[in-house]
Write an enzyme that holds these catalytic residues in place. Structure first.
Site, PDB file in Angstrom:
ATOM      1  CG  HIS A 191      18.034  28.914  83.298  1.00 35.82           C
ATOM      2  ND1 HIS A 191      17.502  30.175  83.402  1.00 35.82           N
ATOM      3  CD2 HIS A 191      18.116  28.648  81.954  1.00 35.82           C
ATOM      4  CE1 HIS A 191      17.270  30.665  82.193  1.00 35.82           C
ATOM      5  NE2 HIS A 191      17.637  29.750  81.298  1.00 35.82           N
ATOM      6  CD  GLU A 192      20.408  25.677  80.754  1.00 33.62           C
ATOM      7  OE1 GLU A 192      19.597  25.358  79.850  1.00 33.62           O
ATOM      8  OE2 GLU A 192      20.945  26.791  80.784  1.00 33.62           O
TER       9      GLU A 192
END
Length: 818
Positions: free
Chosen positions: A478-479
């Protein structure tokens, strides 16, 4: 008319007058003092007049802006309900009681800014206060407005860049006799150097930042801004283009958190505050103010300084016990993306060759060649990796992992084996990495979320290091996805955060499946299961939140519009409850999933690479993405889709989007979800079975479940009115629930609280203390129970964590408890 802002509930004002003058580069020179919990030093800002953001809005009306030579005059406001600064009219005859000039060597003895009036007052004026007027009235001075909060400003001065040795090469016109014009021309030539001279440019910025001052500037502060003027400078063009600000932060400042790491050692870091970085340094916060920066930070030699920077900085010893760190970036970014973390971190490295398949740096098959950057980019000039042939093929960028020493084992076992594979997976899906390197830092327990991405650095919560690698892997993906969506491509209007979070949420499943090298059918099944979980969360969020907080494009047709000065507000930007809402993640995810299914995955991700190629390094609005997407959808698949219909159904309406309401029930077509359903039936039978001697052959046999399946199982069991003690004990033993990842343990703690499983209260206590990023909701469950023992458990845990807890979290929890 004054409008009092509640700083905890209302919209966040962006004060900077970016329509008139823009920061091109910041040079920070700072000292970090842990004893006083203050960061102190100087900031030099290099300006160019006029808004350089020339990209037109895709909406019918282009965002209003000023031409470079328009004069920004301080005028009386028209009535308006947009909060900015105090209404005043400044003239060249203004006395020094209205603006402060802090002399050399002046000390801040009062704890307040060195000006006449540092009352932290909330006030409101018209957005037209700093209106532009091309007429020369002869008595009004240009006013520079910077976003600033919780800072003690000690001195502001013009920098004499003309005094820098060998700077003459930046003076094209030998006819310039006015020294101020000469200085501004030098800065103009410096900030417009071509990208291939970036090293020379950084060096010149550094030398100019150390030039002597050539005149103190008048300044004033209020709650949200720093206002600077020079007597006689009537336009942005006349205003000094190199300004030095001497300042210090305040221990209670909201942009950084002073705390202790998991080993009990002091540290400080930017934690993604709702007010962004304005309490770290005066800046222009509107996203259109894209700038570069370089920073020198000094701290005790025992500390490591990490920062959003292109270089992997190494310490330089200045004197015994003190080291200096230097970072820089050459890709223009909003000032809100600047990140710093100073602590006694340890760099973690893989010590042995692990058997885990994800530890091997195996490249993934490259996608079709259409993502390769050909021709010129659409962004302002900078040294772009998309134009670098070797960068476009670099699947795994250099990376480091930092954490407190006490977390070495968890990092070795869970995090370190994942980073290379997740980076490679991202490259295989999205193409060129926008940033040249990556640091990953495990931040202290008080970090209020599971992760946060900034240029060149990712913060991860310690909660990601528990259980299997699943939670850590999905969060890391996600990051990493934010490098493309949120950073390299940013939202021009921060209310459209779905353009960042919706994309990262949708991509995390795809990247994690790639990183695990799952077979297509297996990957599809896991993605359906996660869609099922998100569907449940979205339904719950819609039921339990205010409708106005459920809208992804709250400003509607005014999205992206700013005042004549460039100031604006972020709706609900200061509401602490917004931090815990997932609606932008979830509705954004389901919109992108809907569109990907309409096009087909292969077509959609091919388009996504094309979109990245077109818009990297730029700011966008929703319509920029949607219009380009619809242009790439074959006519037979477009059907009734239009930008307007997507706005109405998905982005501008509260509640569940209409297309989602007509879809088959989430999970009905997912085999993994059906397997969970079968296991739930078994547990219901176990719970109903009367307590008596066991009979052979009647014992239920439970299947092994994936972490996401365990989450779904526990959510279904939470819907049961009662679960007896034997059932809870068996659940705990069967799935080893206290050893699972934080998502699973969170649901387990909910079951413990709901069914008064007193012998497991220690598990709840441990979760509230160690998983603060996820524990806020549990405080509410404990208090709603109206059970004295559970309520006391909540109060005890809050008492232990309140002092170091994130401010927004502490405020929300306090409202639940007291």
């Amino acid at each position: 008319m004054d409008i009092k802002l509640d700083p905890c509930r209302d919209d966040l004002p962006l004060m900077a007058n970016t329509a008139h003058i823009l920061v091109k580069h910041y040079v920070l020179d700072l000292d970090v003092d842990f004893e006083s919990q203050i960061i102190e030093g100087t900031l030099v800002l290099f300006f160019e007049s006029g808004n350089r953001y020339r990209k037109k809005s895709s909406s019918t009306e282009e965002t209003r802006r000023s031409e470079p030579n328009e004069a920004c005059k301080v005028r009386m406001p028209e009535p308006c309900h947009v909060p900015v600064t105090n209404t005043r009219t400044f003239s060249s005859k203004m006395g020094y009681n209205d603006f402060a000039i802090c002399g050399k060597g002046g000390k801040d003895t009062s704890g307040k800014d060195s000006n006449h009036d540092n009352q932290e007052q909330a006030s409101g004026i018209s957005v037209s206060k700093y209106c532009c007027d091309t007429k020369n009235h002869g008595s009004e001075d240009f006013l520079l407005v910077l976003d600033c909060c919780d800072l003690s400003v000690l001195k502001v001065e013009e920098v004499d860049v003309a005094a820098v040795p060998d700077i003459e090469k930046f003076t094209r016109s030998p006819k310039l006799t006015v020294v101020s014009e000469l200085r501004n021309q030098i800065v103009h030539e410096l900030v417009t150097l071509p990208a291939d001279r970036w090293r020379e440019q950084l060096d010149c910025y550094a030398r100019c930042s150390q030039a002597p001052g050539c005149g103190a500037l008048l300044f004033n502060t209020d709650t949200w801004s720093l206002q600077i003027r020079k007597t006689g400078a009537q336009t942005a063009t006349d205003f000094p283009h190199a300004v030095r600000i001497q300042y210090r932060t305040k221990p209670q400042g909201r942009s950084v958190t002073w705390t202790s790491d998991q080993s009990g050692r002091p540290c400080v870091y930017t934690m993604g505050s709702p007010i962004n970085n304005r309490a770290l340094f005066p800046c222009q916060e509107p996203p259109v103010a894209m700038s570069t920066w370089q920073a020198t930070v000094r701290a005790a030699a025992s500390f490591i300084v990490l920062m959003s920077g292109e270089n992997s900085a190494k310490p330089t010893q200045l004197r015994e016990g003190c080291s200096s760190w230097h970072y820089y970036v050459t890709m223009p970014m909003p000032a809100s993306t600047f990140t710093i973390a100073v602590g006694s971190w340890t760099e973690m490295k893989l010590e042995t060759c692990l058997s885990n398949d994800l530890a091997a740096e195996r490249p993934f098959p490259p996608p079709e060649a259409d993502f390769r950057c050909v021709g010129t980019c659409g962004h302002m000039e900078y040294p772009c990796r998309f134009q670098n042939a070797s960068a476009t093929t670099q699947e795994i960028i250099p990376h480091r992992v930092f954490a407190p020493e006490c977390l070495r084992g968890a990092c070795q076992e869970i995090l370190l084996p994942l980073v290379s594979s997740c980076l490679s997976a991202a490259h295989s899906v999205l193409g060129t990495h926008p940033f040249s390197r990556l640091d990953v830092l495990i931040v202290p327990a008080n970090f209020p979320s599971l992760g946060m991405a900034s240029p060149h650095i990712v913060f991860l919560s310690q909660s990601a290091l528990t259980g299997s690698s699943h939670l850590c892997g999905t969060r890391l993906c996600h990051e990493i996805a934010h490098a493309w969506f949120g950073l390299a491509i940013g939202a021009r209007d921060w209310t459209e955060e779905w353009l960042s979070e919706g994309f990262a949420t949708h991509l995390e499943d795809v990247l994690w499946a790639k990183a695990q090298q799952l077979a297509p059918h297996e990957a599809q099944e896991q993605q359906k299961l996660r869609a099922c979980l998100r569907w449940r969360r979205l339904q719950d969020e819609v039921r339990n939140s205010a409708e106005e907080m459920q809208v992804l494009r709250p400003s509607k047709e005014k999205t992206g519009h700013v005042s004549d000065s460039g100031s604006s507000v972020i709706k609900h930007g200061l509401n602490p409850e917004k931090v815990f809402m997932q609606v932008h993640y979830l509705k954004g995810y389901f919109l992108l999933r809907f569109l990907a299914r309409r096009l087909g995955d292969e077509t959609y991700f091919s388009f996504l690479r094309k979109f990245v190629h077109t818009f990297h390094g730029q700011l966008i609005l929703s319509q920029d993405f949607l219009q380009m997407l619809l242009e790439n959808i074959p006519e037979e698949k477009r059907l009734d889709l239009s930008v307007e219909s997507i706005f109405q159904d998905w982005l501008e309406s509260p509640g569940l989007p209409q297309p989602l309401q007509t879809e088959p029930q989430a999970g009905a077509e997912c085999g993994l979800a059906r397997q969970v359903g079968a296991e739930v039936e078994k547990w219901i039978r176990v719970n109903r079975r009367p307590r008596k001697r066991k009979r052979r052959g009647t014992e239920e046999v439970f299947e092994k479940l994936l972490p996401d399946q365990l989450v779904l199982l526990l959510e279904h069991l939470l819907e049961q009115k009662t679960l007896n003690l034997r059932t809870l004990q068996r659940l705990e033993r069967t799935y080893h629930l206290p050893q699972q990842d934080a998502e699973v343990r969170h649901r387990w703690c909910e079951l413990i609280v709901k069914h008064k499983y007193t012998r497991a209260y220690k598990t709840v206590e441990k979760f509230l203390l160690e998983d603060q990023a996820m524990g806020v909701y549990l405080y509410g469950e404990l208090m709603l129970s109206e059970d004295a023992r559970r309520q006391q458990l909540a109060r005890n845990c809050f008492a232990l964590t309140r002092e170091l807890m994130d401010r927004s979290s502490a405020q929300v929890v306090a409202e639940m408890l007291f």
